[in-house]
Scaffold this motif. Structure first.
Motif, short mmCIF file in Angstrom:
data_model
loop_
_atom_site.label_atom_id
_atom_site.label_comp_id
_atom_site.label_asym_id
_atom_site.label_seq_id
_atom_site.Cartn_x
_atom_site.Cartn_y
_atom_site.Cartn_z
N MET A 42 0.82 -1.20 0.00
CA MET A 42 0.00 0.00 0.00
C MET A 42 0.86 1.26 0.00
SD MET A 42 -3.09 1.29 2.50
CE MET A 42 -3.93 -0.24 2.57
N GLN A 43 2.09 1.17 0.51
CA GLN A 43 3.00 2.32 0.52
C GLN A 43 3.40 2.76 -0.88
OE1 GLN A 43 5.99 0.43 2.93
NE2 GLN A 43 5.41 1.61 4.74
N LEU A 44 3.17 1.91 -1.87
CA LEU A 44 3.53 2.22 -3.25
C LEU A 44 2.43 2.97 -4.00
CD1 LEU A 44 5.19 -1.21 -4.06
CD2 LEU A 44 6.35 0.93 -3.45
N LEU A 45 1.25 3.08 -3.42
CA LEU A 45 0.14 3.77 -4.10
C LEU A 45 0.48 5.23 -4.44
CD1 LEU A 45 -2.93 2.27 -2.21
CD2 LEU A 45 -2.35 1.95 -4.62
N PRO A 46 1.11 6.01 -3.54
CA PRO A 46 1.45 7.39 -3.93
C PRO A 46 2.40 7.46 -5.12
CG PRO A 46 1.58 7.15 -1.55
CD PRO A 46 1.41 5.77 -2.13
N LEU A 47 3.29 6.48 -5.24
CA LEU A 47 4.18 6.42 -6.40
C LEU A 47 3.37 6.26 -7.67
CD1 LEU A 47 7.07 6.18 -7.59
CD2 LEU A 47 6.85 3.73 -7.24
N LEU A 48 2.39 5.38 -7.65
CA LEU A 48 1.53 5.20 -8.82
C LEU A 48 0.73 6.45 -9.13
CD1 LEU A 48 0.10 1.57 -8.57
CD2 LEU A 48 1.91 2.43 -10.03
N ALA A 49 0.31 7.16 -8.09
CA ALA A 49 -0.47 8.39 -8.29
C ALA A 49 0.34 9.43 -9.07
CB ALA A 49 -0.93 8.96 -6.95
N GLN A 50 1.66 9.36 -8.99
CA GLN A 50 2.53 10.32 -9.69
C GLN A 50 2.87 9.88 -11.12
OE1 GLN A 50 3.77 13.25 -8.38
NE2 GLN A 50 2.36 12.85 -6.69
N CYS A 51 2.38 8.74 -11.53
CA CYS A 51 2.81 8.13 -12.80
C CYS A 51 2.10 8.61 -14.06
CB CYS A 51 2.70 6.61 -12.72
SG CYS A 51 4.01 5.89 -11.73
N MET A 65 -6.86 -8.17 2.20
CA MET A 65 -6.15 -7.14 2.95
C MET A 65 -7.02 -5.89 2.94
SD MET A 65 -2.57 -8.41 3.16
CE MET A 65 -1.97 -6.99 3.87
N PRO A 66 -7.73 -5.61 4.03
CA PRO A 66 -8.61 -4.45 4.02
C PRO A 66 -7.84 -3.14 3.88
CG PRO A 66 -8.38 -5.33 6.23
CD PRO A 66 -7.66 -6.28 5.31
N MET A 67 -8.46 -2.18 3.24
CA MET A 67 -7.85 -0.87 3.05
C MET A 67 -8.28 0.04 4.19
SD MET A 67 -7.63 1.45 -0.38
CE MET A 67 -7.69 0.01 -1.37
N ASN A 68 -7.33 0.74 4.75
CA ASN A 68 -7.56 1.63 5.87
C ASN A 68 -7.65 3.07 5.34
OD1 ASN A 68 -7.03 3.47 8.02
ND2 ASN A 68 -6.17 1.77 9.21
N LYS A 69 -8.82 3.68 5.51
CA LYS A 69 -9.04 5.04 4.99
C LYS A 69 -8.08 6.05 5.63
CE LYS A 69 -12.47 8.51 4.10
NZ LYS A 69 -13.85 8.80 3.85
N ARG A 70 -7.84 5.93 6.91
CA ARG A 70 -6.92 6.88 7.57
C ARG A 70 -5.50 6.75 7.04
NH1 ARG A 70 -8.92 7.05 13.80
NH2 ARG A 70 -10.76 8.29 13.36
#
Length: 140
Positions: A42-51, A65-70
């Protein structure tokens, strides 16, 4: 292939994108993580957002693996379209093919089981054609 540059700013590190051509090509990046790795997919999602300059869904495909909104908010993704798909080894390739055919997302795939060379090649080709950035993670 799109090139990202890493710049140091007074507030920290940031990724900035150079101007992209009108037609972008996607790519496949593979990571092998050992059990207990400090890196969490999940830590890689911001990297994808920049792609990409275009808006795309950010998709995370993993087993149960549930996603945590916070946590997403702490990553700066509170306004991003993020989807988690629960996958299993039996159906993951079909699901990956459908998602890439839609050509509207960047994807993190936590691969279940053995990844065969023909599956890797198929994912790589579909990512390239769809303009999707794909991060494929295998755990060992």
């Amino acid at each position: 292939m799109r090139q990202l540059t890493l710049e140091v700013e007074p507030t920290g590190l940031s990724l900035s994108s150079q101007q992209r051509p009108a037609i972008s090509r996607g790519s496949l990046t593979e990571l092998i993580l050992s059990e207990g790795s400090a890196v969490q997919p999940m830590q890689l999602l911001p990297l994808l957002a920049q792609c990409s300059a275009q808006q795309r869904w950010l998709m995370w495909m993993s087993p149960s693996m549930p996603m945590n909104k916070r946590y997403l908010e702490s990553l700066g993704l509170e306004n991003s379209a993020v989807i988690h798909l629960d996958v299993c080894a039996d159906t993951q390739m079909v699901l990956v093919e459908k998602v890439l055919a839609a050509a509207n997302s960047h994807i993190i795939i936590e691969w279940q089981g053995t990844l065969h060379d023909n599956q890797r090649e198929c994912i790589q080709q579909q990512a390239w054609r769809s303009g999707s950035q794909v991060i494929l993670i295998q755990r060992r």
